[in-house]
Design an enzyme around this catalytic site. Structure first.
Site, PDB file in Angstrom:
ATOM      1  N   ALA A 127       0.866  -1.174   0.000  1.00 28.20           N
ATOM      2  CA  ALA A 127       0.000   0.000   0.000  1.00 28.20           C
ATOM      3  C   ALA A 127       0.901   1.222   0.000  1.00 28.20           C
ATOM      4  CB  ALA A 127      -0.870  -0.023   1.248  1.00 28.20           C
ATOM      5  N   GLU A 148      -0.830  -9.309  -0.483  1.00 27.05           N
ATOM      6  CA  GLU A 148      -2.242  -9.537  -0.149  1.00 27.05           C
ATOM      7  C   GLU A 148      -3.095  -9.581  -1.424  1.00 27.05           C
ATOM      8  OE1 GLU A 148      -2.044  -6.314   2.810  1.00 27.05           O
ATOM      9  OE2 GLU A 148      -3.079  -7.684   4.164  1.00 27.05           O
TER      10      GLU A 148
HETATM   11  N1  COA Z   1       4.614   3.053  -0.548  1.00 28.84           N
HETATM   12  C1  COA Z   1       5.037   4.238  -1.066  1.00 28.84           C
HETATM   13  N2  COA Z   1       6.152   4.354  -1.786  1.00 28.84           N
HETATM   14  C2  COA Z   1       6.879   3.244  -1.999  1.00 28.84           C
HETATM   15  C3  COA Z   1       6.509   1.987  -1.492  1.00 28.84           C
HETATM   16  C4  COA Z   1       5.312   1.927  -0.745  1.00 28.84           C
HETATM   17  N3  COA Z   1       4.858   0.786  -0.238  1.00 28.84           N
HETATM   18  N4  COA Z   1       7.430   1.080  -1.867  1.00 28.84           N
HETATM   19  C5  COA Z   1       8.345   1.737  -2.584  1.00 28.84           C
HETATM   20  N5  COA Z   1       8.027   3.039  -2.664  1.00 28.84           N
HETATM   21  C6  COA Z   1       8.750   4.104  -3.367  1.00 28.84           C
HETATM   22  C7  COA Z   1       9.984   4.547  -2.596  1.00 28.84           C
HETATM   23  O1  COA Z   1       9.647   5.474  -1.582  1.00 28.84           O
HETATM   24  C8  COA Z   1      10.817   5.148  -3.707  1.00 28.84           C
HETATM   25  O2  COA Z   1      10.282   6.415  -4.024  1.00 28.84           O
HETATM   26  P1  COA Z   1      11.299   7.677  -4.304  1.00 28.84           P
HETATM   27  O3  COA Z   1      12.112   7.240  -5.500  1.00 28.84           O
HETATM   28  O4  COA Z   1      10.353   8.802  -4.618  1.00 28.84           O
HETATM   29  O5  COA Z   1      12.111   7.841  -3.064  1.00 28.84           O
HETATM   30  C9  COA Z   1      10.498   4.250  -4.903  1.00 28.84           C
HETATM   31  O6  COA Z   1       9.247   3.605  -4.595  1.00 28.84           O
HETATM   32  C10 COA Z   1      11.538   3.174  -5.147  1.00 28.84           C
HETATM   33  O7  COA Z   1      11.714   2.427  -3.953  1.00 28.84           O
HETATM   34  P2  COA Z   1      13.133   2.266  -3.202  1.00 28.84           P
HETATM   35  O8  COA Z   1      12.871   2.011  -1.746  1.00 28.84           O
HETATM   36  O9  COA Z   1      14.040   3.382  -3.552  1.00 28.84           O
HETATM   37  O10 COA Z   1      13.660   0.897  -3.921  1.00 28.84           O
HETATM   38  P3  COA Z   1      14.677  -0.161  -3.304  1.00 28.84           P
HETATM   39  O11 COA Z   1      15.030  -1.063  -4.424  1.00 28.84           O
HETATM   40  O12 COA Z   1      15.765   0.512  -2.533  1.00 28.84           O
HETATM   41  O13 COA Z   1      13.798  -1.010  -2.237  1.00 28.84           O
HETATM   42  C11 COA Z   1      11.838  -2.164  -1.412  1.00 28.84           C
HETATM   43  C12 COA Z   1      12.725  -1.798  -2.634  1.00 28.84           C
HETATM   44  C13 COA Z   1      10.611  -2.862  -1.960  1.00 28.84           C
HETATM   45  C14 COA Z   1      12.620  -3.109  -0.488  1.00 28.84           C
HETATM   46  C15 COA Z   1      11.462  -0.874  -0.649  1.00 28.84           C
HETATM   47  O14 COA Z   1      10.931   0.064  -1.577  1.00 28.84           O
HETATM   48  C16 COA Z   1      10.451  -1.079   0.460  1.00 28.84           C
HETATM   49  O15 COA Z   1      10.791  -1.575   1.524  1.00 28.84           O
HETATM   50  N6  COA Z   1       9.190  -0.669   0.206  1.00 28.84           N
HETATM   51  C17 COA Z   1       8.122  -0.692   1.190  1.00 28.84           C
HETATM   52  C18 COA Z   1       7.621  -2.071   1.393  1.00 28.84           C
HETATM   53  C19 COA Z   1       6.567  -2.068   2.472  1.00 28.84           C
HETATM   54  O16 COA Z   1       6.813  -1.846   3.640  1.00 28.84           O
HETATM   55  N7  COA Z   1       5.344  -2.351   2.049  1.00 28.84           N
HETATM   56  C20 COA Z   1       4.233  -2.505   2.918  1.00 28.84           C
HETATM   57  C21 COA Z   1       3.431  -1.294   2.985  1.00 28.84           C
HETATM   58  S1  COA Z   1       2.057  -1.561   4.072  1.00 28.84           S
END
Ligand code: COA
Length: 258
Positions: free
Chosen positions: A66, A115
């Site tokens: 999300a 999910e």
């Molecule tokens: N919500 C909002 N933005 C998200 C997101 C989410 N769930 N997942 C990724 N993004 C965004 C990041 O903030 C980033 O945005 P930016 O470029 O404007 O800073 C962009 O997507 C790319 O993600 P980034 O974190 O830079 O990629 P990464 O390869 O370093 O890491 C993940 C990948 C998936 C490990 C990491 O993005 C992450 O942990 N995401 C959240 C996962 C999460 O907790 N999901 C559950 C939500 S309830």
């Protein structure tokens, strides 16, 4: 409805729905959920469509959850509404759809992304896919049915380990767990899903809809309501504030705890 965050297309008897926010790793914001809901309903109403394939745009993510930036400031009531409305509009809708939905999990499927894949009827992952429910690392719990559907698919012990550690598993472990049905290379992913769709398309649409309904009937639990309540309550905690702030500030959370 005009789609801005997803694409929708039809080829032969299959509808393709692709979540298309690759720069945000296809994270589910409110608008995307709304568009997905419309697209699934539209495909289901079209009698010539025998199967739907759902995937994420780009090579990195199916859906990374999300959209955290959208709900970071929510109150407990707004949190509960987010879960309730999301479940009704999308996750329950997909699970109960009379047309089979195949998730082509082409990369990260985290939180709401996993999910969503779990609400689909069949899951196929590419080798690079990574799956998990990281919500407890944000001071939350899964709110789109994850606390119910993960144990249904992998068993209670494995589900609790995944939820409590907030860790990710790779595609092969997901296959071993029964979380996905098949693992193939990223190049083969869509073709493999199309083969499954093709096999489904030879069978009776009436019987297929009835089979989905009967299988779902065995998993009709009150746990979803409990999940919505607990998800909402999490929004009133200091842990939630710290968890979401830390994510947005790109640092590790330091939870005040109970
Ligand atoms: N919500 C909002 N933005 C998200 C997101 C989410 N769930 N997942 C990724 N993004 C965004 C990041 O903030 C980033 O945005 P930016 O470029 O404007 O800073 C962009 O997507 C790319 O993600 P980034 O974190 O830079 O990629 P990464 O390869 O370093 O890491 C993940 C990948 C998936 C490990 C990491 O993005 C992450 O942990 N995401 C959240 C996962 C999460 O907790 N999901 C559950 C939500 S309830």
């Amino acid at each position: 409805m005009k789609f801005e965050n997803i694409t929708y297309s039809i080829l032969d008897e299959t509808a393709y729905i692709t979540i298309d926010r690759p720069k945000k790793l296809n994270a589910l914001n409110k608008q995307t959920i709304e568009e997905l809901s419309h697209a699934f309903a539209k495909a289901d109403q079209n009698e010539s469509i025998k199967a739907i394939i759902l995937t994420g745009s780009g090579e990195k993510a199916f859906v990374a959850g999300a959209d955290i930036s959208e709900f970071a400031g929510f109150s407990p009531q707004e949190g509960a509404e987010l879960a309730q409305q999301g479940q009704e509009k999308l996750f329950d809708l997909v699970e109960k759809l009379g047309t089979p939905v195949i998730a082509a999990v082409n990369g990260f499927a985290l939180g709401g992304g996993l999910e969503l894949a779990m609400a689909c009827h069949i899951r196929v992952a590419s080798e690079n896919a990574k799956m998990g429910l990281p919500e407890t690392s944000l001071g939350l719990i899964p709110g789109y049915g994850g606390t119910q559907r993960l144990p249904q698919l992998v068993g209670k012990g494995r589900a609790l380990e995944m939820i409590l550690t907030a860790g990710m598993i790779d595609a092969h472990q997901a296959l071993q767990y029964g979380l996905v049905n098949h693992v193939v290379s990223q190049e083969e992913l869509m073709g493999f899903c199309e083969k499954i769709a093709g096999r489904i398309s030879r069978n009776s649409p009436v019987a297929i809809t009835a089979a989905i309904k009967a299988v779902n009937a065995g998993f009709n639990t009150s746990g979803y309501q409990e999940e919505i309540k607990a998800f909402g309550e999490a929004f009133g905690t200091e842990d939630f504030e710290e968890g979401t702030t830390a994510f947005l500030e790109k640092r590790k959370a330091d939870f005040p705890g109970r």
